[in-house]
Design a protein around this motif. Structure first.
Motif, PDB file in Angstrom:
ATOM      1  N   GLY A  54      37.220   1.266   3.369  1.00 55.64           N
ATOM      2  CA  GLY A  54      38.029   0.011   3.724  1.00 55.64           C
ATOM      3  C   GLY A  54      38.624  -0.688   3.090  1.00 55.64           C
ATOM      4  N   SER A  55      38.069  -0.418   1.839  1.00 53.54           N
ATOM      5  CA  SER A  55      38.091  -1.672   1.105  1.00 53.54           C
ATOM      6  C   SER A  55      39.847  -1.672   0.549  1.00 53.54           C
ATOM      7  N   VAL A  56      40.682  -0.312   0.635  1.00 52.21           N
ATOM      8  CA  VAL A  56      42.024  -0.467   0.040  1.00 52.21           C
ATOM      9  C   VAL A  56      42.717   0.657   1.197  1.00 52.21           C
ATOM     10  N   ASP A  57      44.241  -0.355   1.382  1.00 48.80           N
ATOM     11  CA  ASP A  57      44.752   0.557   2.282  1.00 48.80           C
ATOM     12  C   ASP A  57      44.613   1.844   2.416  1.00 48.80           C
ATOM     13  N   GLU A  58      44.422   2.342   4.366  1.00 43.50           N
ATOM     14  CA  GLU A  58      43.922   3.620   4.305  1.00 43.50           C
ATOM     15  C   GLU A  58      45.525   3.963   5.369  1.00 43.50           C
ATOM     16  N   SER A  59      46.159   2.875   5.534  1.00 41.60           N
ATOM     17  CA  SER A  59      47.435   3.498   5.974  1.00 41.60           C
ATOM     18  C   SER A  59      48.625   3.963   5.705  1.00 41.60           C
ATOM     19  N   ILE A  60      47.723   5.114   4.864  1.00 44.95           N
ATOM     20  CA  ILE A  60      49.365   5.686   4.179  1.00 44.95           C
ATOM     21  C   ILE A  60      49.677   7.004   4.179  1.00 44.95           C
ATOM     22  N   LEU A  61      50.325   8.146   3.867  1.00 42.99           N
ATOM     23  CA  LEU A  61      50.687   8.882   3.971  1.00 42.99           C
ATOM     24  C   LEU A  61      52.200   9.947   3.072  1.00 42.99           C
ATOM     25  N   ALA A  62      51.180  10.570   2.282  1.00 49.35           N
ATOM     26  CA  ALA A  62      52.363  11.064   1.300  1.00 49.35           C
ATOM     27  C   ALA A  62      52.382  12.283   1.549  1.00 49.35           C
ATOM     28  N   ILE A  63      54.189  12.636   1.824  1.00 48.33           N
ATOM     29  CA  ILE A  63      54.847  13.678   2.044  1.00 48.33           C
ATOM     30  C   ILE A  63      55.150  14.460   0.399  1.00 48.33           C
ATOM     31  N   ASP A  91      58.135  22.547   2.502  1.00 48.17           N
ATOM     32  CA  ASP A  91      58.451  24.057   1.873  1.00 48.17           C
ATOM     33  C   ASP A  91      59.820  23.872   1.201  1.00 48.17           C
ATOM     34  N   ILE A  92      60.716  22.963   0.459  1.00 48.00           N
ATOM     35  CA  ILE A  92      62.051  22.004   0.104  1.00 48.00           C
ATOM     36  C   ILE A  92      62.296  23.166  -1.716  1.00 48.00           C
ATOM     37  N   GLY A  93      61.576  22.755  -1.773  1.00 49.02           N
ATOM     38  CA  GLY A  93      61.061  22.937  -3.778  1.00 49.02           C
ATOM     39  C   GLY A  93      61.750  22.302  -4.213  1.00 49.02           C
ATOM     40  N   LYS A  94      61.317  20.983  -3.998  1.00 42.53           N
ATOM     41  CA  LYS A  94      62.063  19.670  -4.930  1.00 42.53           C
ATOM     42  C   LYS A  94      60.990  18.689  -5.463  1.00 42.53           C
ATOM     43  N   THR A  95      61.050  18.292  -7.025  1.00 44.48           N
ATOM     44  CA  THR A  95      60.123  17.809  -6.879  1.00 44.48           C
ATOM     45  C   THR A  95      59.950  15.786  -6.581  1.00 44.48           C
ATOM     46  N   ALA A  96      59.966  16.447  -5.428  1.00 48.57           N
ATOM     47  CA  ALA A  96      59.949  14.740  -4.595  1.00 48.57           C
ATOM     48  C   ALA A  96      58.747  14.349  -3.957  1.00 48.57           C
ATOM     49  N   LEU A  97      58.372  13.434  -3.555  1.00 48.13           N
ATOM     50  CA  LEU A  97      57.219  12.509  -3.304  1.00 48.13           C
ATOM     51  C   LEU A  97      57.895  11.353  -1.735  1.00 48.13           C
ATOM     52  N   THR A  98      57.609  11.629  -0.686  1.00 48.44           N
ATOM     53  CA  THR A  98      57.837   9.934   0.030  1.00 48.44           C
ATOM     54  C   THR A  98      56.438   9.928   0.384  1.00 48.44           C
ATOM     55  N   LEU A  99      56.676   7.982   0.578  1.00 48.41           N
ATOM     56  CA  LEU A  99      55.181   7.595   0.202  1.00 48.41           C
ATOM     57  C   LEU A  99      55.365   6.729   1.521  1.00 48.41           C
ATOM     58  N   VAL A 100      54.342   6.868   3.037  1.00 48.53           N
ATOM     59  CA  VAL A 100      54.859   6.366   4.124  1.00 48.53           C
ATOM     60  C   VAL A 100      54.182   5.629   4.556  1.00 48.53           C
ATOM     61  N   GLY A 103      52.380   3.230  11.206  1.00 45.87           N
ATOM     62  CA  GLY A 103      52.599   2.562  12.190  1.00 45.87           C
ATOM     63  C   GLY A 103      54.221   2.070  12.237  1.00 45.87           C
ATOM     64  N   SER A 104      54.946   1.518  10.858  1.00 44.38           N
ATOM     65  CA  SER A 104      56.076   1.476  10.822  1.00 44.38           C
ATOM     66  C   SER A 104      56.624   2.165  10.750  1.00 44.38           C
ATOM     67  N   TRP A 105      56.470   3.377   9.888  1.00 41.89           N
ATOM     68  CA  TRP A 105      56.389   4.484   8.964  1.00 41.89           C
ATOM     69  C   TRP A 105      57.548   4.377   8.884  1.00 41.89           C
ATOM     70  N   GLU A 106      58.179   3.792   8.083  1.00 39.89           N
ATOM     71  CA  GLU A 106      58.823   3.420   6.603  1.00 39.89           C
ATOM     72  C   GLU A 106      57.800   3.602   4.981  1.00 39.89           C
ATOM     73  N   GLY A 107      59.244   4.084   4.460  1.00 37.30           N
ATOM     74  CA  GLY A 107      58.463   5.471   3.459  1.00 37.30           C
ATOM     75  C   GLY A 107      59.639   4.803   2.728  1.00 37.30           C
ATOM     76  N   LYS A 166      65.181   9.166  -9.240  1.00 41.14           N
ATOM     77  CA  LYS A 166      65.871   8.560  -7.589  1.00 41.14           C
ATOM     78  C   LYS A 166      65.014   7.727  -6.542  1.00 41.14           C
ATOM     79  N   ILE A 167      64.999   6.546  -6.163  1.00 38.36           N
ATOM     80  CA  ILE A 167      64.469   6.244  -5.514  1.00 38.36           C
ATOM     81  C   ILE A 167      65.164   5.256  -4.473  1.00 38.36           C
ATOM     82  N   GLU A 168      64.624   5.561  -3.223  1.00 31.74           N
ATOM     83  CA  GLU A 168      65.260   5.337  -1.876  1.00 31.74           C
ATOM     84  C   GLU A 168      64.580   4.941  -0.931  1.00 31.74           C
ATOM     85  N   ARG A 169      64.489   3.771  -0.215  1.00 29.73           N
ATOM     86  CA  ARG A 169      64.240   3.961   1.246  1.00 29.73           C
ATOM     87  C   ARG A 169      64.092   4.855   2.525  1.00 29.73           C
TER      88      ARG A 169
END
Length: 230
Positions: A54-63, A91-100, A103-107, A166-169
């Motif tokens: 609970g000391s740091v953000d616990e509402s994120i998800l990494a894809i 299972d796409i095979g790209k070197t990519a991370l989506t951090l989300v 709740g808002s599901w914005e990433g 490449k960085i995108e919302r």
């Protein structure tokens, strides 16, 4: 050494890499790339490392879209892991991370292009990689030489400018929190199995192994159909 949460909060990439080395087993360029991509995504999204105390953000998800060394860098930096159900592997095979944000599901999706990164590798390192890793050959001395080049390159990757990425919302469809299931005992082997994984044959419950059903597994090439025995 500072605690990992503190290192991430201070964006101390070198310190994070030392933790990642212990987790991953060695230092390599794509481990560092996972750290750098994670820190970029966290800055863009304005979130901290996942921490269930609970000391740091616990509402994120990494894809993540690859099961390479990159993903271990992501797990260490973000705190999102397979075991705490905050890491999703597609299972796409790209070197990519989506951090989300849950709740808002914005990433934020951060993609790294291998071709752009090639200019940062010493030619000798590429030669050694092909021999030692791809061909599974090479002497002990060549392996040691490769790890030396790999660590030097990794430390460059820790501080890559954003224009290498490449960085995108993005907006991600809502993903459920991990449900808790009852366990059911297999009629043949007698072992307990998570209820939705049970297969019923003649109204009796079996695990997929005993029922001879297809089993999926993540291996080096991605998701495959797995056989438990020959």
């Amino acid at each position: 050494m500072l605690k990992l949460n503190e290192l991430v909060a201070k964006r101390e990439a070198e310190g994070i890499l030392e933790y990642a080395k212990e987790f991953h087993g060695h230092i390599c360029p794509y481990l560092a790339l996972g750290i750098r991509a994670s820190l970029i995504a966290m800055d863009e999204l304005g979130v901290g490392r996942l921490d269930y105390s609970g000391s740091v953000d616990e509402s994120i998800l990494a894809i993540v879209e690859t099961n390479s060394c990159f993903t271990d860098g992501v797990q260490v930096t973000t705190g999102c892991t397979l075991g705490n159900n905050s890491l999703i592997y597609i299972d796409i095979g790209k070197t990519a991370l989506t951090l989300v944000k849950r709740g808002s599901w914005e990433g934020v999706r951060v993609y790294a292009d291998a071709e752009k990164l090639r200019e940062l590798y010493p030619s000798r390192a590429t030669e050694l990689f092909n021999k030692v890793v791809k061909e599974r050959k090479g002497t002990l001395e060549e392996r040691k030489e490769l790890w030396k080049y790999w660590e030097e390159t990794a430390r460059k990757f820790l501080h890559l400018p954003k224009d290498y990425f490449k960085i995108e919302r993005v907006k991600v469809p809502p993903i459920e929190q991990a449900p808790i299931f009852d366990s059911i005992r297999c009629s043949k082997c007698g072992e307990l199995v998570m209820a939705p994984k049970i297969v019923y044959v003649n109204e009796k419950p079996y695990c997929k192994t005993c029922a001879g059903e297809e089993i999926l597994a993540v291996v080096g090439r991605g998701i495959i159909s797995w056989r438990c025995s020959e």
